[in-house]
Design an enzyme around this catalytic site. Structure first.
Site, short mmCIF file in Angstrom:
data_model
loop_
_atom_site.label_atom_id
_atom_site.label_comp_id
_atom_site.label_asym_id
_atom_site.label_seq_id
_atom_site.Cartn_x
_atom_site.Cartn_y
_atom_site.Cartn_z
N ARG A 1 0.83 -1.22 0.00
CA ARG A 1 0.00 0.00 0.00
C ARG A 1 0.86 1.26 0.00
NH1 ARG A 1 -1.51 2.61 4.27
NH2 ARG A 1 -1.69 0.83 5.67
N ASP B 1 -11.06 14.62 -17.32
CA ASP B 1 -11.46 13.22 -17.38
C ASP B 1 -11.39 12.83 -18.85
OD1 ASP B 1 -12.75 10.76 -17.48
OD2 ASP B 1 -14.11 11.25 -15.83
N LYS C 1 -12.63 1.18 -18.40
CA LYS C 1 -13.21 1.32 -19.74
C LYS C 1 -12.20 0.90 -20.81
CE LYS C 1 -16.44 2.94 -17.11
NZ LYS C 1 -16.65 4.36 -16.84
C1 LIG Z 1 -16.73 5.06 -15.64
C2 LIG Z 1 -16.31 6.45 -15.58
C3 LIG Z 1 -15.76 6.98 -14.41
C4 LIG Z 1 -15.64 6.18 -13.13
O1 LIG Z 1 -14.78 5.08 -13.29
P1 LIG Z 1 -14.95 3.74 -12.40
O2 LIG Z 1 -13.79 2.91 -12.87
O3 LIG Z 1 -16.29 3.16 -12.70
O4 LIG Z 1 -14.83 4.12 -10.97
C5 LIG Z 1 -15.34 8.30 -14.43
N1 LIG Z 1 -15.48 9.06 -15.54
C6 LIG Z 1 -16.00 8.58 -16.68
C7 LIG Z 1 -16.12 9.47 -17.85
C8 LIG Z 1 -16.44 7.26 -16.74
O5 LIG Z 1 -16.98 6.79 -17.87
#
Ligand SMILES: *Cc1c(COP(=O)(O)O)cnc(C)c1O
Length: 372
Positions: A47, A170, A195
């Protein structure tokens, strides 16, 4: 290998990075299921000291944007680690359209008096430039979820900012192959590696990349203290997924453009949102800031929510499931999701995978016709 040498294209970096140079070492860094290590050689506890499996993922994703990366347990853990850098009473700017988890996190913190939140339309470049001068965290998401609005990141990230402000992007929908926020001047670029990086809907992970060494160390510190560390198997799978990211994206993106064009001609489809279509409100910006238009399409079917739900039930090859960025195509009605009730009730978000495009079209077309 440290960062991507300018001689290597990102497609090669994805394949070559995150491997040992030691003769006799495994070609792929294995999943190392260790909480602790024999003392006397640097690492003691994972960690706080990381593991070679996490570091392989960080080297690959960080190198894509020529920065240092920190891997987390999920995309939201990565997001939360950035919000964790804020001092009490900070001002946060978030988009009008963004991932519901990020909006939820921002609003929950505001409700507890930790910070205040300003919401800005992604298309209002001037308002974002102004926010850069005033806010402590400028949170952008582009293309946005699920309206696929593309912000002029080049113009926003170059704006003068308040001292110490963090400009975060993001970059999940674009991936570093389609968009390079750090090159535009953003402080951090965030991926939900769940993703596209993972790409197979079988893991949760998140990665933050930055060129700011101090912030990078702070994020490592936050991860060590808050404990949102990546799973060992998850990091290993994310590395394996990253190897084929360029191929998957190229194919899925080609499929998406074709499907978006066909949907736009469909008599039972009233609206198609895809940044690659000239009809998309931010198509011109998209052409400037994105290398590719991505694999997500949002479209509305004629009728009401019940018709849209029926389309989701009718598809066979395409799966009725949330999430995106994987080899398989998935679809859902977004207004059915908690926190997304403000969206058009008939809006379907389709994440296009790597299947044959004619098979995908046949499935979609018959599902839409049968629903009406
Ligand atoms: C899925 C997603 C997140 C969050 O990610 P997790 O791995 O589900 O915690 C944040 N931003 C966008 C644009 C996403 O599609």
């Amino acid at each position: 290998m440290q960062k991507h040498p300018s001689s290597l294209k990102l497609e090669s970096w994805l394949v070559a990075a995150g491997r040992s140079a030691e003769p006799g070492a495994p070609l792929n860094v294995p999943p190392i299921p260790a909480s602790n290590f024999i003392l006397g050689h640097g690492r003691s506890y994972s960690r706080t000291d990381s593991t070679p499996t996490w570091e392989a993922l960080e080297e690959i994703v960080g190198g894509l944007e020529d920065g240092h990366a920190v891997a987390f347990a999920s995309g939201m853990a990565a997001v939360a680690a950035i919000f964790d850098q804020l001092a009490a009473g900070a001002l946060v700017a978030i988009p009008d359209d963004c991932y519901q988890g990020v909006a939820g996190l921002a609003m929950a913190g505001a409700a507890r008096g930790r910070w205040s939140v300003q919401r800005i339309a992604l298309t209002d470049t001037v308002a974002w430039q102004q926010a850069c001068a005033e806010a402590d965290l400028i949170w952008l998401e582009s293309p946005s979820n699920p309206l696929l609005t593309v912000a002029d990141l080049a113009a926003i990230c170059a704006a003068p900012r308040k001292s110490g402000a963090i400009v975060a992007v993001d970059n999940t929908f674009a991936t570093p192959l389609n968009q390079q926020p750090l090159a535009f001047g953003a402080t951090v670029s965030v991926q939900s590696a769940t993703k596209f990086i993972g790409g197979h809907s079988d893991l949760l992970a998140g990665v933050v990349t930055t060129r700011d060494e101090t912030l990078w160390r702070q994020l490592l510190h936050t991860r060590a203290l808050a404990g949102a560390t990546p799973g060992t198997l998850e990091a290993f799978l994310a590395v394996r997924g990253a190897r084929t990211l360029a191929l998957r994206l190229e194919r899925a993106q080609r499929n998406a453009l074709e499907l978006a064009q066909r949907l736009a001609q469909h008599p039972l489809v009233t609206r198609v949102r895809y940044p690659g279509l000239p009809s998309h409100p931010t198509h011109e910006v998209a052409k400037r800031v994105l290398k590719g238009f991505g694999t997500i399409i949002s479209f509305d079917v004629r009728g009401d929510a019940a018709v849209a739900d029926a389309v989701c039930r009718n598809v066979r090859l395409i799966r009725h499931a949330t999430s995106l960025g994987a080899v398989e195509s998935t679809m859902e009605r977004r207004a059915a999701i908690a926190g997304q009730e403000h969206l058009p009730p008939t809006l379907l978000r389709l994440s296009v995978g790597i299947e044959d495009v004619d098979d995908l079209w046949a499935d979609l077309d018959s599902a839409i016709r049968a629903a009406n």
